[in-house]
Design a protein around this motif. Structure first.
Motif, PDB file in Angstrom:
ATOM      1  N   SER A   9       0.964  -1.364   0.030  1.00 58.68           N
ATOM      2  CA  SER A   9      -0.116   0.053  -0.050  1.00 58.68           C
ATOM      3  C   SER A   9       0.854   1.317   0.113  1.00 58.68           C
ATOM      4  CB  SER A   9      -0.961   0.049   1.291  1.00 58.68           C
ATOM      5  OG  SER A   9      -0.060  -0.138   2.566  1.00 58.68           O
ATOM      6  N   ASP A  10       2.027   1.288   0.795  1.00 60.66           N
ATOM      7  CA  ASP A  10       2.761   2.636   0.880  1.00 60.66           C
ATOM      8  C   ASP A  10       3.376   2.788  -0.267  1.00 60.66           C
ATOM      9  OD1 ASP A  10       2.194   3.021   3.795  1.00 60.66           O
ATOM     10  OD2 ASP A  10       3.942   1.953   4.202  1.00 60.66           O
ATOM     11  N   ILE A  11       3.664   1.779  -1.127  1.00 65.66           N
ATOM     12  CA  ILE A  11       4.654   1.838  -2.520  1.00 65.66           C
ATOM     13  C   ILE A  11       3.611   2.332  -3.409  1.00 65.66           C
ATOM     14  CG2 ILE A  11       5.989   1.022  -4.068  1.00 65.66           C
ATOM     15  CD1 ILE A  11       6.993  -0.891  -1.768  1.00 65.66           C
ATOM     16  N   ILE A  12       2.428   1.591  -3.523  1.00 61.73           N
ATOM     17  CA  ILE A  12       1.314   2.011  -4.523  1.00 61.73           C
ATOM     18  C   ILE A  12       0.876   3.337  -4.229  1.00 61.73           C
ATOM     19  CG2 ILE A  12      -1.141   1.456  -4.923  1.00 61.73           C
ATOM     20  CD1 ILE A  12      -0.387  -1.310  -4.182  1.00 61.73           C
ATOM     21  N   VAL A  13       0.780   4.057  -3.203  1.00 60.66           N
ATOM     22  CA  VAL A  13       0.343   5.484  -3.159  1.00 60.66           C
ATOM     23  C   VAL A  13       1.384   6.269  -3.409  1.00 60.66           C
ATOM     24  CG1 VAL A  13      -0.393   6.982  -1.275  1.00 60.66           C
ATOM     25  CG2 VAL A  13      -1.601   4.828  -1.310  1.00 60.66           C
ATOM     26  N   ARG A  14       2.584   6.109  -2.990  1.00 61.33           N
ATOM     27  CA  ARG A  14       3.741   6.892  -3.164  1.00 61.33           C
ATOM     28  C   ARG A  14       4.057   7.002  -4.837  1.00 61.33           C
ATOM     29  NH1 ARG A  14       6.871   4.766   0.316  1.00 61.33           N
ATOM     30  NH2 ARG A  14       8.048   3.416  -0.945  1.00 61.33           N
ATOM     31  N   ASN A  15       3.802   5.659  -5.554  1.00 59.04           N
ATOM     32  CA  ASN A  15       4.530   5.729  -6.752  1.00 59.04           C
ATOM     33  C   ASN A  15       3.232   6.027  -7.829  1.00 59.04           C
ATOM     34  OD1 ASN A  15       6.851   5.452  -6.256  1.00 59.04           O
ATOM     35  ND2 ASN A  15       6.774   3.275  -6.576  1.00 59.04           N
ATOM     36  N   LYS A  16       1.808   6.119  -7.079  1.00 59.93           N
ATOM     37  CA  LYS A  16       0.688   6.564  -7.843  1.00 59.93           C
ATOM     38  C   LYS A  16       0.102   5.366  -8.780  1.00 59.93           C
ATOM     39  CE  LYS A  16       1.178  11.698  -7.242  1.00 59.93           C
ATOM     40  NZ  LYS A  16       1.463  12.893  -7.766  1.00 59.93           N
ATOM     41  N   VAL A  17       0.016   4.431  -8.451  1.00 58.51           N
ATOM     42  CA  VAL A  17      -0.040   3.264  -9.437  1.00 58.51           C
ATOM     43  C   VAL A  17      -1.820   3.276  -9.559  1.00 58.51           C
ATOM     44  CG1 VAL A  17      -0.193   0.648  -9.530  1.00 58.51           C
ATOM     45  CG2 VAL A  17       1.521   1.869  -8.321  1.00 58.51           C
ATOM     46  N   GLY A  18      -1.992   3.257 -10.917  1.00 58.81           N
ATOM     47  CA  GLY A  18      -3.534   3.037 -11.238  1.00 58.81           C
ATOM     48  C   GLY A  18      -4.158   1.861 -10.748  1.00 58.81           C
TER      49      GLY A  18
ATOM     50  N   LEU B 163      -3.299  -2.354 -10.708  1.00 57.36           N
ATOM     51  CA  LEU B 163      -3.676  -3.232  -9.387  1.00 57.36           C
ATOM     52  C   LEU B 163      -4.210  -4.561  -9.856  1.00 57.36           C
ATOM     53  CD1 LEU B 163      -4.485  -0.542  -6.567  1.00 57.36           C
ATOM     54  CD2 LEU B 163      -2.121  -1.645  -7.305  1.00 57.36           C
ATOM     55  N   PHE B 164      -5.336  -4.440 -10.824  1.00 57.78           N
ATOM     56  CA  PHE B 164      -6.081  -5.507 -11.329  1.00 57.78           C
ATOM     57  C   PHE B 164      -5.022  -6.436 -12.022  1.00 57.78           C
ATOM     58  CE2 PHE B 164      -9.901  -2.663 -11.011  1.00 57.78           C
ATOM     59  CZ  PHE B 164     -10.489  -3.704  -9.857  1.00 57.78           C
ATOM     60  N   ILE B 165      -4.397  -6.008 -12.905  1.00 60.35           N
ATOM     61  CA  ILE B 165      -3.127  -6.826 -13.622  1.00 60.35           C
ATOM     62  C   ILE B 165      -2.168  -7.414 -12.464  1.00 60.35           C
ATOM     63  CG2 ILE B 165      -1.167  -6.635 -14.858  1.00 60.35           C
ATOM     64  CD1 ILE B 165      -2.535  -4.421 -16.426  1.00 60.35           C
ATOM     65  N   LEU B 166      -1.978  -6.780 -11.590  1.00 59.14           N
ATOM     66  CA  LEU B 166      -1.029  -7.389 -10.330  1.00 59.14           C
ATOM     67  C   LEU B 166      -1.842  -8.436  -9.781  1.00 59.14           C
ATOM     68  CD1 LEU B 166       1.755  -6.992  -9.081  1.00 59.14           C
ATOM     69  CD2 LEU B 166       0.497  -5.571  -7.511  1.00 59.14           C
ATOM     70  N   ILE B 167      -2.954  -8.292  -9.394  1.00 60.40           N
ATOM     71  CA  ILE B 167      -3.667  -9.241  -8.598  1.00 60.40           C
ATOM     72  C   ILE B 167      -4.061 -10.486  -9.697  1.00 60.40           C
ATOM     73  CG2 ILE B 167      -5.946  -9.842  -7.514  1.00 60.40           C
ATOM     74  CD1 ILE B 167      -5.721  -6.971  -6.584  1.00 60.40           C
ATOM     75  N   ALA B 168      -4.339 -10.311 -10.958  1.00 59.58           N
ATOM     76  CA  ALA B 168      -4.405 -11.257 -11.889  1.00 59.58           C
ATOM     77  C   ALA B 168      -3.579 -12.332 -12.075  1.00 59.58           C
ATOM     78  CB  ALA B 168      -5.077 -10.786 -13.396  1.00 59.58           C
TER      79      ALA B 168
ATOM     80  N   LYS C 151       7.443  -3.214 -12.737  1.00 63.01           N
ATOM     81  CA  LYS C 151       7.135  -2.377 -13.956  1.00 63.01           C
ATOM     82  C   LYS C 151       6.182  -1.260 -13.276  1.00 63.01           C
ATOM     83  CE  LYS C 151       5.182  -1.901 -18.679  1.00 63.01           C
ATOM     84  NZ  LYS C 151       4.793  -2.835 -19.696  1.00 63.01           N
ATOM     85  N   TYR C 152       4.949  -1.747 -12.709  1.00 60.36           N
ATOM     86  CA  TYR C 152       3.953  -0.934 -12.312  1.00 60.36           C
ATOM     87  C   TYR C 152       3.997  -0.188 -11.073  1.00 60.36           C
ATOM     88  CZ  TYR C 152       1.853  -2.760 -16.250  1.00 60.36           C
ATOM     89  OH  TYR C 152       1.504  -3.437 -17.747  1.00 60.36           O
ATOM     90  N   VAL C 153       4.732  -1.024 -10.000  1.00 60.45           N
ATOM     91  CA  VAL C 153       4.708  -0.644  -8.746  1.00 60.45           C
ATOM     92  C   VAL C 153       6.023   0.224  -8.517  1.00 60.45           C
ATOM     93  CG1 VAL C 153       4.936  -1.309  -6.226  1.00 60.45           C
ATOM     94  CG2 VAL C 153       3.457  -2.415  -7.876  1.00 60.45           C
TER      95      VAL C 153
END
Length: 754
Positions: free
Chosen positions: A36-45, A49-54, A135-137
C-alpha cells in the motif's frame, strides 16, 4: 456408492468455491496492504492493480484449494448432521466411515489439478507478477544490471555500477555503489558481491564518505558487508528465479548444477519437494476434515468457518515454518516440506480408525474442549541486525575497534534519532558499529516520542537500549477532549529498538506542571505508549509525604479508548463475581474486546460463567464488527454490524443469527439525522426462520420535539413515533396488510402579564 458420490459432489461444489474465493480475496487484499505505501507513493492506477492481482491468482488458487476443500467438508457435514441425513445413511446400511470416499475422490481430482497448475501456469504467472511489480509498482522494469553501466537503484539517491556479471553463479564483480545525500556522498567499493541465505553481500571493499565541499570524512575497509538497497538485487537481474518461479524440471536441473559447483541447494530442494507435498495436501486435508467433523459432530456453520480458519493456520503455518528450517539445514530439506502432511495424515487416519468405536465416544467430549480452547487461544493471540547506522558528529576519530564522537553528535538508526554531546562506539570485524555509549544531554526520539536522559547505551546487535536518569511526557486527550500530560521521571529505563514498550525502575509520575503538589513513586513500571502505564509498589505522596500505598497502579494513556486490561472482584447477595476484560487495538486499526466472568453463589453452591467478544475491523463503508457471547455453554446471537458515524447521521446495519431459535434478523438504522427541525431517527428490520419471513418492521420513525411561540401562546409537539409493521408473510402482501401506529402528544401554555 455412485449415487452417494454424485449427491456429495453436488453439495460440495458451492461451499468449495465459497471458501476458495474467500481465501483468494483475503490474500489479494493482504498483498495490496503490504504494497500500500509503495502503491500510493508511486501513484499506481487501479487498472495496474487488477493486472498485478490477476498474475497472482494462479498461485493463490493452488494455495486456496485445501482451504476450499476443508471449508466445504465442514459445511456439508454440518448440514447433513443438522438434517439427520447421516443417521438416514446409517439406517440404509452405509457406515459413517464410507462417507469419506466421495470427499477423497473429489480431493484426488483437485490434487491432480493442483500439481498441474504448480508445474505449468504458476511458475509463469509468478514471473509475470514480479515483472508487473517491477514495472507498475517500482517503475523500473528497464533498470536491469548491465556490465560497465551505472543503474539507478533508488531514484535520485543510489546508483550501482558492475564491471562483470557471472550469470552461472550469480556473482557480481568490480562493484561500485554511490549513495548521494544533500550534505554528503558515500561510495561503496567491493571486489565482488554474492548472495548468501536470501541476502546480498559485498566482499573485500572500502567505504568513502565525502562532505558537500569534497573533503574526505570517513574511510573504512571491510571484509564483508550487506548490500543495502531498497529492493532485492534479483529485481534487477533477469537470470534469477526463485523455486516458485520454476517448473519441476527446471528445479531439478538447477539443483544438479548447484550441487556440482559445491553450492548450497537446500532452498532449491525444499522448493522442489514443496511442489509435490502441496499437491498431496488436498487428500490429507480431506481425510483429516471428514474424520474430525464426524468425530466431534460439528453442527454449526459458524463453527465450520472457525474450524477451517484454525486448521488452515496450523497446517500452512507449520508448513512455512518447517520449510524454513529445511532451507537452513536444521531439518532434512527433503523431509521438511512433508512433515505437515505426515503429521496431519496420521491424525486423520487415527480419528478415522476410531470412528464408531467405544474409544471414540470417550474421547469426543475432551476433544471438543481441547478444540474449543485452541480456537479461543488463536483468536486472542493474533529482524536481524541488518539496518544501517548513520553517525554525524563534529569530530570523529577511529582507533582500532573504538570510534569516538566529540561535540554535537546525531545517530540515525531505523526510525530513531539519538542526539548527544559526546560518546563512543564499538566496531566489529566488518567495521559495523555494534554498540554505542552516549553522554551529556542525551535526547532519544522514536515514533514521535522524545526521552531525555543523562546517559544512554545502545546495543545494535541485541537491539537493547538502556537510559539513565530519564524524563519524558506521555500525553493523551480525555473524554472531554482536553489534552492531559503525564510527566515521568526514572533512574533507569530499558527498551528494545524495534519495540515501543519501556521498562523503568524507581519512577516518579505526576500531572502537576511544576511537580510541587503531588506525585506517585513506584519501584517498577511498564509503559505502553498511547495505551497504558502500569506500576508496582506505588505510593501517592503530597508535598513529599506518603499518604497511600498501591500494590499496583494503572494509568490509561489511550484517552477515550477503553483500558487494555480490567480485572474486578465483587461479593454481593451471597455471590462471588470475578470478571476480566481485555481490549486491544492492532496495528491495522482493528479492535478486539474480550471479557470473561465467573459467578458463584456460595449459598446455593452454583457456578455460572460467561464469555463474550467483539471484534471491529476498519471497512470501506465504516466499521465492521463481529460479536457473540456464550453463557453456561449456551450461545447468544451472532451479530455482524456495519456502522459509520457520518457528518449529519449515524448509520448501522446489523445481521444477527439466533442460535436458540435458529432464526435470523436484518436491521438498518439511521440515527441522529440532523435537520433544521432537529434530529430524526429511522429504522427498518426483517426477521426470518427456515427461509420464511417471521416479522417485518417497515418503518420506525422518531421525530424530535418541536416548539413554537405565537404571541402569548407557547406550543410544543412532543417526540412523535411512527411505526409501520406487517404480518409474517411475503413482503408485498405484508405491505398491503400493514399496520400503522402513531404516538405523540401536544402541549400548550398561555402566558399572561401580572
Amino acid at each position: 456408492m455412485i449415487k452417494l458420490i454424485k449427491y456429495i459432489s453436488k453439495e460440495f461444489i458451492s461451499p468449495f468455491f465459497m471458501g476458495l474465493i474467500g481465501f483468494i480475496i483475503f490474500v489479494s487484499v493482504e498483498l495490496l496492504y503490504q504494497l500500500s505505501d509503495i502503491i500510493v507513493r508511486n501513484k499506481v492506477g487501479i487498472d495496474k492493480l487488477f493486472i498485478l492481482i490477476a498474475y497472482h491468482i494462479p498461485y493463490f488458487l493452488v494455495m486456496g484449494i485445501p482451504v476450499g476443500i476443508l471449508f466445504s467438508i465442514f459445511w456439508v457435514l454440518s448440514r447433513l448432521s443438522n438434517d439427520n441425513e447421516i443417521i438416514a445413511l446409517q439406517s440404509l446400511g452405509i457406515p459413517s466411515k464410507r462417507i469419506v470416499i466421495p470427499f477423497l475422490f473429489l480431493a484426488s481430482i483437485l490434487s491432480i489439478i493442483t500439481f498441474s497448475l504448480y508445474d505449468t501456469i504458476v511458475p509463469k504467472s509468478n514471473m509475470k507478477a514480479k515483472e508487473a511489480i517491477s514495472k507498475y509498482v517500482y517503475k523500473n522494469v528497464e533498470a536491469n544490471i548491465e556490465m560497465n553501466k551505472f543503474v539507478e537503484v533508488e531514484k535520485n539517491k543510489k546508483y550501482l555500477y558492475v564491471r562483470k556479471i557471472d550469470k552461472d553463479s550469480g556473482t557480481l564483480y568490480g562493484l561500485l555503489l554511490y549513495e548521494i545525500d544533500y550534505a554528503k556522498t558515500t561510495v561503496f567499493h567491493a571486489e565482488k558481491a554474492f548472495k548468501d541465505k536470501d541476502k546480498w553481500y559485498m566482499e573485500n571493499g572500502r567505504i568513502f564518505r565525502l562532505t558537500d565541499d569534497g573533503l574526505l570524512k570517513l574511510d573504512i575497509t571491510f571484509k564483508k558487508l550487506e548490500l543495502d538497497i531498497s529492493k532485492n538485487v534479483e529485481e534487477y537481474l533477469r537470470f534469477s528465479k526463485s523455486p516458485n518461479d520454476m517448473t519441476t524440471n527446471e528445479l531439478k536441473h538447477k539443483i544438479e548444477i548447484t550441487q556440482k559447483l559445491g553450492g548450497d541447494a537446500s532452498a532449491l530442494i525444499v522448493g522442489y519437494q514443496e511442489k509435490f507435498s502441496n499437491s498431496i495436501a488436498p487428500i490429507v486435508i480431506a481425510l483429516l476434515g471428514v474424520a474430525l467433523s464426524l468425530f466431534i459432530n460439528l453442527k454449526s456453520k459458524s463453527w465450520s468457518v472457525i474450524s477451517t480458519f484454525v486448521l488452515v493456520v496450523f497446517y500452512q503455518g507449520s508448513g512455512a515454518w518447517l520449510s524454513a528450517l529445511g532451507k537452513e539445514k536444521i531439518l532434512n530439506p527433503y523431509l521438511a516440506p512433508w512433515l505437515p502432511n505426515i503429521f496431519f495424515g496420521i491424525v486423520g487416519i487415527t480419528l478415522f480408525t476410531l470412528l464408531d468405536t467405544r474409544v471414540a465416544y470417550k474421547l469426543i467430549e475432551p476433544l471438543k474442549r481441547i478444540f474449543g480452547t485452541i480456537i479461543i487461544l488463536i483468536v486472542l493471540s493474533s529482524h536481524g541486525f541488518s539496518e544501517k547506522v548513520y553517525i554525524d558528529s563534529s569530530n570523529i576519530s577511529i582507533e582500532g575497534t573504538r570510534i569516538t564522537f566529540e561535540g554535537s553528535t546525531t545517530i540515525n538508526y531505523k526510525d530513531s534519532i539519538i542526539k548527544a554531546e559526546k560518546g563512543y562506539g564499538i566496531l566489529n570485524n566488518e567495521n559495523k558499529i555494534i554498540k554505542a555509549n552516549l553522554y551529556g544531554k542525551v535526547i532519544y526520539i522514536y515514533d514521535k516520542k522524545t526521552i531525555e536522559a543523562s546517559a544512554m547505551t545502545v546495543n545494535f546487535e541485541s537491539k537493547d537500549v538502556v537510559l539513565n536518569n530519564t524524563y519524558s511526557i506521555e500525553s493523551f486527550k480525555n473524554k472531554k477532549k482536553k489534552n492531559v500530560k503525564i510527566r515521568v521521571w526514572s533512574e533507569l529505563s530499558e527498551k528494545k529498538t524495534d519495540e515501543k514498550v519501556i521498562f523503568s525502575k524507581k519512577i516518579k509520575i505526576t500531572t502537576c506542571k511544576k511537580c510541587v503538589t503531588y506525585y506517585i513513586k513506584a519501584s517498577h513500571a511498564t509503559i505502553y505508549p498511547e495505551q497504558f502505564l502500569i506500576a508496582r509498589d506505588a505510593t501517592l505522596e503530597f508535598f513529599g509525604i506518603p499518604v497511600f500505598y498501591f500494590p499496583f497502579y494503572f494509568q490509561s494513556l489511550a484517552g477515550e479508548k477503553d483500558a487494555p486490561f480490567i480485572a474486578a472482584f465483587a461479593f454481593k447477595e451471597d455471590t462471588v463475581n470475578i470478571s476480566i476484560k481485555i481490549n486491544h487495538t492492532f496495528q491495522n486499526g482493528s479492535e478486539l474486546s474480550f471479557s470473561q466472568e465467573y459467578a458463584r453463589n456460595v449459598k446455593k453452591d452454583t457456578i455460572s460463567q460467561s464469555l463474550s467478544y467483539n471484534y471491529k475491523i476498519p471497512f470501506v463503508l465504516g466499521t465492521l464488527a463481529i460479536s457473540n457471547s456464550i453463557k453456561d455453554k449456551a450461545f447468544s446471537n451472532l451479530n455482524f454490524t456495519l456502522s459509520n458515524k457520518l457528518k449529519k447521521l449515524d448509520f448501522s446495519a446489523i445481521l444477527s443469527h439466533n442460535f436458540l431459535y435458529n432464526s435470523d434478523k436484518l436491521s438498518i438504522n439511521f440515527k441522529n439525522i440532523e435537520t433544521n427541525l432537529g434530529k430524526f431517527s429511522i429504522s427498518s428490520s426483517l426477521s426470518w426462520k427456515n427461509r420464511k419471513i417471521s416479522n417485518i418492521n417497515f418503518l420506525n420513525l422518531t421525530t424530535p420535539s418541536l416548539s413554537k411561540k405565537y404571541k402569548k401562546t407557547f406550543f410544543k409537539l412532543n417526540t412523535t413515533k411512527i411505526k409501520i409493521t406487517g404480518p409474517a408473510t411475503k413482503i408485498f402482501e405484508a405491505w398491503k396488510e400493514k399496520n400503522v401506529s402513531i404516538n405523540t402528544s401536544f402541549d400548550s401554555k398561555i402566558y399572561q402579564k401580572n
